[in-house]
Design an enzyme around this catalytic site. Structure first.
Site, mmCIF file in Angstrom:
data_model
loop_
_atom_site.group_PDB
_atom_site.id
_atom_site.type_symbol
_atom_site.label_atom_id
_atom_site.label_comp_id
_atom_site.label_asym_id
_atom_site.label_seq_id
_atom_site.Cartn_x
_atom_site.Cartn_y
_atom_site.Cartn_z
ATOM 1 N N ASN A 23 0.853 -1.121 0.108
ATOM 2 C CA ASN A 23 -0.072 0.053 -0.018
ATOM 3 C C ASN A 23 1.364 1.177 -0.145
ATOM 4 O O ASN A 23 0.129 2.507 -0.002
ATOM 5 C CB ASN A 23 -0.983 0.256 1.549
ATOM 6 C CG ASN A 23 -1.718 -0.760 0.982
ATOM 7 O OD1 ASN A 23 -2.536 -1.893 -0.093
ATOM 8 N ND2 ASN A 23 -2.597 -1.095 2.025
ATOM 9 N N CYS A 117 -17.630 -3.198 -3.582
ATOM 10 C CA CYS A 117 -17.367 -4.761 -3.012
ATOM 11 C C CYS A 117 -17.068 -5.323 -1.932
ATOM 12 O O CYS A 117 -17.797 -4.665 -1.076
ATOM 13 C CB CYS A 117 -15.476 -4.157 -3.198
ATOM 14 S SG CYS A 117 -14.876 -3.926 -1.728
ATOM 15 N N ARG A 122 -17.116 1.293 -1.176
ATOM 16 C CA ARG A 122 -15.998 2.364 -1.793
ATOM 17 C C ARG A 122 -16.268 3.561 -2.250
ATOM 18 O O ARG A 122 -16.195 3.626 -3.812
ATOM 19 C CB ARG A 122 -15.554 1.239 -2.365
ATOM 20 C CG ARG A 122 -14.480 -0.164 -1.554
ATOM 21 C CD ARG A 122 -14.267 -0.081 -0.432
ATOM 22 N NE ARG A 122 -12.936 0.000 -0.142
ATOM 23 C CZ ARG A 122 -11.555 -0.563 -0.432
ATOM 24 N NH1 ARG A 122 -12.112 -1.963 -0.948
ATOM 25 N NH2 ARG A 122 -10.775 -0.282 -0.946
ATOM 26 N N ASP A 309 -6.969 -3.735 7.947
ATOM 27 C CA ASP A 309 -6.064 -4.454 7.653
ATOM 28 C C ASP A 309 -5.860 -5.173 8.213
ATOM 29 O O ASP A 309 -5.854 -6.862 8.160
ATOM 30 C CB ASP A 309 -5.032 -4.281 6.708
ATOM 31 C CG ASP A 309 -5.787 -3.759 5.481
ATOM 32 O OD1 ASP A 309 -5.146 -1.781 4.963
ATOM 33 O OD2 ASP A 309 -7.084 -3.540 5.078
HETATM 34 C C1 EPZ Z 1 -6.361 1.829 1.403
HETATM 35 O O1 EPZ Z 1 -7.701 1.678 0.895
HETATM 36 C C2 EPZ Z 1 -6.055 0.702 1.266
HETATM 37 N N1 EPZ Z 1 -5.771 0.340 0.076
HETATM 38 C C3 EPZ Z 1 -6.729 -0.172 2.006
HETATM 39 O O2 EPZ Z 1 -5.868 -1.478 2.200
HETATM 40 C C4 EPZ Z 1 -7.478 -0.176 3.290
HETATM 41 O O3 EPZ Z 1 -7.761 -0.661 3.748
HETATM 42 C C5 EPZ Z 1 -7.457 1.558 3.354
HETATM 43 O O4 EPZ Z 1 -6.431 2.614 2.848
HETATM 44 C C6 EPZ Z 1 -8.431 1.868 4.883
HETATM 45 O O5 EPZ Z 1 -6.708 1.516 5.634
HETATM 46 C C7 EPZ Z 1 -4.507 0.454 -0.989
HETATM 47 O O6 EPZ Z 1 -3.723 1.793 0.374
HETATM 48 C C8 EPZ Z 1 -4.370 -0.071 -1.522
HETATM 49 P P1 EPZ Z 1 -9.863 5.111 2.529
HETATM 50 P P2 EPZ Z 1 -8.729 3.397 0.659
HETATM 51 O O7 EPZ Z 1 -10.532 5.438 1.079
HETATM 52 O O8 EPZ Z 1 -7.795 4.358 0.314
HETATM 53 C C9 EPZ Z 1 -14.329 6.179 3.015
HETATM 54 C C10 EPZ Z 1 -5.906 -3.872 1.773
HETATM 55 O O9 EPZ Z 1 -6.314 -4.207 2.243
HETATM 56 N N2 EPZ Z 1 -14.255 7.508 1.639
HETATM 57 O O10 EPZ Z 1 -8.709 5.653 3.181
HETATM 58 O O11 EPZ Z 1 -9.716 2.969 -0.739
HETATM 59 C C11 EPZ Z 1 -14.399 4.841 2.732
HETATM 60 O O12 EPZ Z 1 -15.680 4.191 2.386
HETATM 61 C C12 EPZ Z 1 -6.498 -2.668 1.105
HETATM 62 O O13 EPZ Z 1 -4.411 -3.497 1.525
HETATM 63 C C13 EPZ Z 1 -15.192 7.753 1.568
HETATM 64 O O14 EPZ Z 1 -16.426 8.187 2.238
HETATM 65 O O15 EPZ Z 1 -9.640 3.607 2.000
HETATM 66 C C14 EPZ Z 1 -13.280 3.618 3.857
HETATM 67 O O16 EPZ Z 1 -14.911 3.865 4.726
HETATM 68 C C15 EPZ Z 1 -8.204 -2.935 1.459
HETATM 69 N N3 EPZ Z 1 -15.377 8.758 0.275
HETATM 70 C C16 EPZ Z 1 -12.913 4.830 4.454
HETATM 71 O O17 EPZ Z 1 -13.217 6.449 3.729
HETATM 72 C C17 EPZ Z 1 -13.916 8.121 -0.268
HETATM 73 O O18 EPZ Z 1 -13.784 9.017 -0.867
HETATM 74 C C18 EPZ Z 1 -11.251 5.026 4.550
HETATM 75 O O19 EPZ Z 1 -11.327 4.352 2.890
HETATM 76 C C19 EPZ Z 1 -13.031 7.656 0.059
HETATM 77 C C20 EPZ Z 1 -13.223 6.770 1.060
#
Ligand code: EPZ
Length: 439
Positions: A23, A117, A122, A309
């Site tokens: 990540n 997903c 997401r 995670d």
């Molecule tokens: C990153 O995903 C990681 N993936 C995820 O790891 C990890 O679980 C996640 O961060 C949280 O730490 C990578 O870095 C490739 P977020 P990301 O945007 O950035 C909400 C793994 O297993 N949200 O931080 O896509 C969302 O719904 C993966 O390695 C909004 O509301 O996650 C969630 O509840 C799985 N609006 C929270 O924020 C947005 O525009 C965190 O999501 C974006 C997100």
């Protein structure tokens, strides 16, 4: 169908070297789109997600070459290609992080909208909010494709706080776009995960001017250009946490090499609360599992909290702990596809709003289970290592997204597991889930 067969109840013992962080590698690979000249990225793990993003970058005019086991050279050779192919983007949600760099360097991006997903909705509304604030214009006519252009990005103040804290890849996208914007950008409620910090340090090494790294307030002064550089990716704190959990749940003893203990402090604290002995041993961390783990309550939250995670892995540990523990998922409230599968192995777990109550059993019994996403798969491997008898795990393609040679490395620690054909899917549970990519 290809699966993994695990013969459990054997202690996991020995030394293991942790790979570079998936990540961190993914957004930094996307960040090379901003640069002129060659980048030599070291400790890039050999994972399916890295291969997919490498192909996507190739379709965006990036020359990519592996020079040895963990080094990937990337250099932009054609700036006119701005369309990321649907068949690749749909395999990996993280490809969304090419948006910011493409906008900043080329003024246009066309990226198929990432699917939802199994770990929950997401959305990308915070990505859109931040890029719009910098001056990006999103076309609204096609919900399946993100088409966005920007004549010129201008610095401004942006708040990226969402309903579950900040957004990791949203912060990455906006930060990358801001590096080449005119003027200064302030990102409030920025994500401060180690992987976001690593991206910021890479960008600064390329010539960006980012301040506040490690805090939730980033200040980015736009510059005219960024140059490619050699850079080493940080260790993978989730892979390290998963191996530590394997030693914890099997009563084994391992030595994690090439880790950054600070990045996994919250995970190590939870394991210590469960009775695991943790010793910082210079640049390594020694982990020794107890005869039986002690149940605890834990809640996941953005860094520096317990990483979401690690939630499936820690839930599997609770399934064989002494006592009852409560799991609260503070980032993805629906991230519980592993519960029904753990129940097939005899776990006593009850779902509740945003979490689960786990009553520890003395042992689990091996059985047939299916991984529906990357970290649920990791949790089920741990449950299989702890269970008595044989466990057949389907859905190993999810594991290949985030763990390099997981079986071989666990076998090197004394576990008995191997890849093999396993019978087809057992009858579906009452709420079948799609298994779209989502890591
Ligand atoms: C990153 O995903 C990681 N993936 C995820 O790891 C990890 O679980 C996640 O961060 C949280 O730490 C990578 O870095 C490739 P977020 P990301 O945007 O950035 C909400 C793994 O297993 N949200 O931080 O896509 C969302 O719904 C993966 O390695 C909004 O509301 O996650 C969630 O509840 C799985 N609006 C929270 O924020 C947005 O525009 C965190 O999501 C974006 C997100």
């Amino acid at each position: 169908m290809q699966g993994i067969v695990i013969h459990g109840a054997r202690p996991v013992c020995g030394d293991i070297r942790v790979n570079g962080a998936k990540n961190a590698a993914l957004p930094i690979m996307a960040g090379t789109l901003l640069t002129e000249g060659p980048n030599e990225l070291r400790r890039v793990p050999r994972l399916k997600d890295v291969r997919i993003l490498r192909q996507i970058l190739g379709s965006l005019g990036m020359a990519a070459q592996r020079t040895d086991e963990d080094t990937l050279n990337l250099e932009v050779v054609d700036k006119d290609q701005c369309l990321a192919p649907r068949e690749l983007v749909e395999q990996m949600r993280a490809s969304i992080c090419v948006l910011g760099p493409l906008l900043a360097r080329r003024g246009y991006a066309e990226v198929p909208a990432p699917g939802g997903c199994v770990i929950g909705d997401r959305p990308i509304d915070l990505h859109v909010k931040g890029l719009r604030a910098l001056g990006a214009e999103f076309e609204e006519d096609d919900e399946t494709t993100i088409r966005v252009h920007a004549k010129c990005l201008r610095g401004t103040t942006i708040d990226l706080e969402g309903p579950h804290g900040s957004t990791v890849l949203g912060t990455a996208n906006v930060m990358m776009a801001a590096t080449l914007a005119e003027g200064t950008t302030v990102i409030k409620h920025a994500a401060c995960e180690p992987e976001v910090q690593d991206l910021a340090r890479y960008l600064n090494a390329c010539g960006a001017r980012i301040r506040g790294i490690g805090s939730d307030r980033l200040t980015i002064e736009g510059v005219d250009r960024l140059r490619g550089i050699p850079y080493t990716i940080i260790p993978d704190r989730i892979e390290a946490g998963t191996f530590a959990a394997a030693a914890a749940v099997t009563g084994g003893a391992i030595r994690l090499q090439n880790v950054c203990p600070d990045h996994m402090a919250s995970t190590l604290r939870v394991l210590q609360r469960m009775g695991v002995c943790i010793v910082n041993d210079g640049g390594a961390v020694r982990v020794e599992g107890p005869e039986r783990l002690q149940a605890i309550d834990f809640e996941t939250s953005p860094y520096p909290g317990i990483p979401t995670d690690m939630q499936p892995q820690l839930t599997s540990l609770l399934a064989v702990s002494d006592g009852t523990g409560q799991v609260t998922e503070g980032v993805y409230p629906e991230r519980f596809t592993h519960i029904s599968e753990l129940q097939r192995l005899g776990a006593s777990i009850r779902r509740q709003e945003g979490g689960a109550i786990v009553r520890g059993e003395k042992t689990l019994q091996g059985g047939a289970v299916t991984a529906k996403d990357l970290r649920a798969g990791a949790g089920l491997v741990l449950a299989g290592l702890a269970a008595h008898g044989k466990t057949q795990l389907r859905g190993v393609h999810h594991l290949d997204r985030g763990y390099q040679q997981l079986e071989e490395r666990l076998r090197s620690l004394g576990a008995e597991l191997h890849r093999s054909c396993v019978p087809d899917q057992p009858p579906r549970t009452s709420h079948p889930q799609s298994d779209e990519a989502c890591a």
